[in-house]
Motif scaffolding. Structure first.
Motif, PDB file in Angstrom:
ATOM      1  N   CYS A   4       0.841  -1.211   0.000  1.00 59.32           N
ATOM      2  CA  CYS A   4       0.000   0.000   0.000  1.00 59.32           C
ATOM      3  C   CYS A   4       0.870   1.253   0.000  1.00 59.32           C
ATOM      4  CB  CYS A   4      -0.935   0.018   1.207  1.00 59.32           C
ATOM      5  SG  CYS A   4      -2.310  -1.119   1.067  1.00 59.32           S
ATOM      6  N   LYS A  53       2.449   1.744  -3.449  1.00 56.04           N
ATOM      7  CA  LYS A  53       1.440   2.161  -4.429  1.00 56.04           C
ATOM      8  C   LYS A  53       1.044   3.620  -4.205  1.00 56.04           C
ATOM      9  CE  LYS A  53      -2.509   0.235  -5.924  1.00 56.04           C
ATOM     10  NZ  LYS A  53      -3.747  -0.556  -5.818  1.00 56.04           N
ATOM     11  N   LYS A  54       0.920   3.992  -2.920  1.00 55.49           N
ATOM     12  CA  LYS A  54       0.456   5.342  -2.599  1.00 55.49           C
ATOM     13  C   LYS A  54       1.550   6.393  -2.787  1.00 55.49           C
ATOM     14  CE  LYS A  54      -2.029   7.885   0.966  1.00 55.49           C
ATOM     15  NZ  LYS A  54      -2.703   7.821   2.255  1.00 55.49           N
ATOM     16  N   TYR A  55       2.805   5.997  -2.503  1.00 52.97           N
ATOM     17  CA  TYR A  55       3.913   6.962  -2.571  1.00 52.97           C
ATOM     18  C   TYR A  55       4.992   6.487  -3.543  1.00 52.97           C
ATOM     19  CZ  TYR A  55       1.848   8.443   1.887  1.00 52.97           C
ATOM     20  OH  TYR A  55       0.995   8.854   2.876  1.00 52.97           O
TER      21      TYR A  55
END
Ligand SMILES: Cc1cc2nc3c(=O)[nH]c(=O)nc-3n(C[C@H](O)[C@H](O)[C@H](O)COP(=O)(O)OP(=O)(O)OC[C@H]3O[C@@H](n4cnc5c(N)ncnc54)[C@H](O)[C@@H]3O)c2cc1C
Ligand code: FES
Length: 263
Positions: free
Chosen positions: A130, A133-135
């Protein structure tokens, strides 16, 4: 399909609906459940407990990092090694059935300013999926080691989520060779880090690899868990700063702070 998730009690247990349960190798499962309220609460690095059965046998939920969240669909996924009774039961869950999840728990991964490299073994990559994917701009290189033959579907799933992942296989059948240790960066910059998760033997090998710069290497550790809320002291890690609970105090441990490599 309607979102059948409902909040069952004050300690954040959720009745969720199984969207899919897949085997990505003979030892790795991927469970996706629908529960919008829970999906919206997930922060990178946080975990959930999946209860394999509603019959209290087994009694305890099994803790897993949340590997993926799809807010549009109101879904979250966990990726897990099938190692015992609980995970075997989770693998057999059918789409449309109800499953209880507890969470989220654990300390979210820090949103640091420096450059993060990720080194993971097996399902250990789940902890960081996560975040990466987010950063994407904060995540430099991502290294994943897996056995090889039979893990093609798993490798494809991780590559789909993290296109820049570099995969290494023990048997060298696919990926970039049989050892990430030949290419893991050394001589890291001041704000550069290696975040890692995987079997104890893998973490030990990383600690040896980074023995000249142990302050740059961080472990995400697995311990046996019971409550998930800081009450039972089941998940304690011994550190140079005293005992820390994985579920409540700390998510990442600097390699030179611990002698414990998890379960
Ligand atoms: C915070 C946290 C996050 C985790 N995230 C993930 C994840 O994303 N993916 C994943 O594959 N696994 C993860 N784990 C480990 C996972 O929870 C266990 O592998 C799982 O609970 C085993 O359940 P079981 O019923 O199949 O095995 P059991 O029948 O309970 O045990 C079978 C074998 O597994 C060992 N085992 C049991 N619990 C653990 C544990 N916590 N860690 C390591 N070995 C254990 C036992 O000693 C035994 O040898 C995480 C653990 C923690 C504490
Ligand atoms: S699982 Fe109970 S204190 Fe962490």
């Amino acid at each position: 399909m309607s979102d059948t998730c409902s909040h069952t009690n004050k300690i954040d247990d959720f009745k969720c609906t199984v969207a899919s349960s897949e085997a990505l190798s003979d030892r790795i499962g991927w469970l996706t459940v629908r529960c919008r309220v829970l999906a919206e609460r997930i922060l990178p690095g946080t975990c959930v407990m999946v209860f394999p059965s509603d019959s209290n046998d087994p009694l305890l939920g099994r803790p897993f990092a949340v590997a993926d969240v799809d807010i549009n669909k109101g879904e979250l996924s966990v990726c897990y090694m099938v190692i015992g009774r609980g995970t075997e039961m989770i693998l057999r869950m059918s789409p449309g059935s109800e499953v209880r999840l507890r969470g989220p728990f654990g300390v979210p991964l820090p949103s640091v300013g420096g450059k993060i490299n990720i080194a993971a073994g097996g399902a250990g990559i789940a902890t960081f999926l996560c975040f990466a994917k987010k950063y994407p701009e904060k995540t430099a290189d991502i290294f994943l080691g897996i056995p090889g033959r039979g893990y093609e579907k798993y490798a494809a799933r991780i590559s789909e989520l993290l296109p820049k992942v570099r995969i290494f296989t023990d048997d060298g059948i696919f990926g970039e060779g049989n050892s990430m240790f030949k290419v893991l960066p050394k001589g890291l910059g001041e704000s550069e880090r290696i975040w890692s998760c995987g079997p104890p033997g893998f973490l030990k090998a990383l600690k040896k690899h980074y023995e000249d710069e142990p302050d740059k290497l961080y472990f995400s550790l697995d311990k046996r868990m019971a409550c998930g809320y800081g009450g039972c002291m089941g998940c304690v890690v011994e550190t140079v700063n005293g005992q820390k609970r994985i579920c409540a105090d700390q998510s990442l441990f600097r390699a030179d702070e611990v002698t414990d490599y998890g379960n």
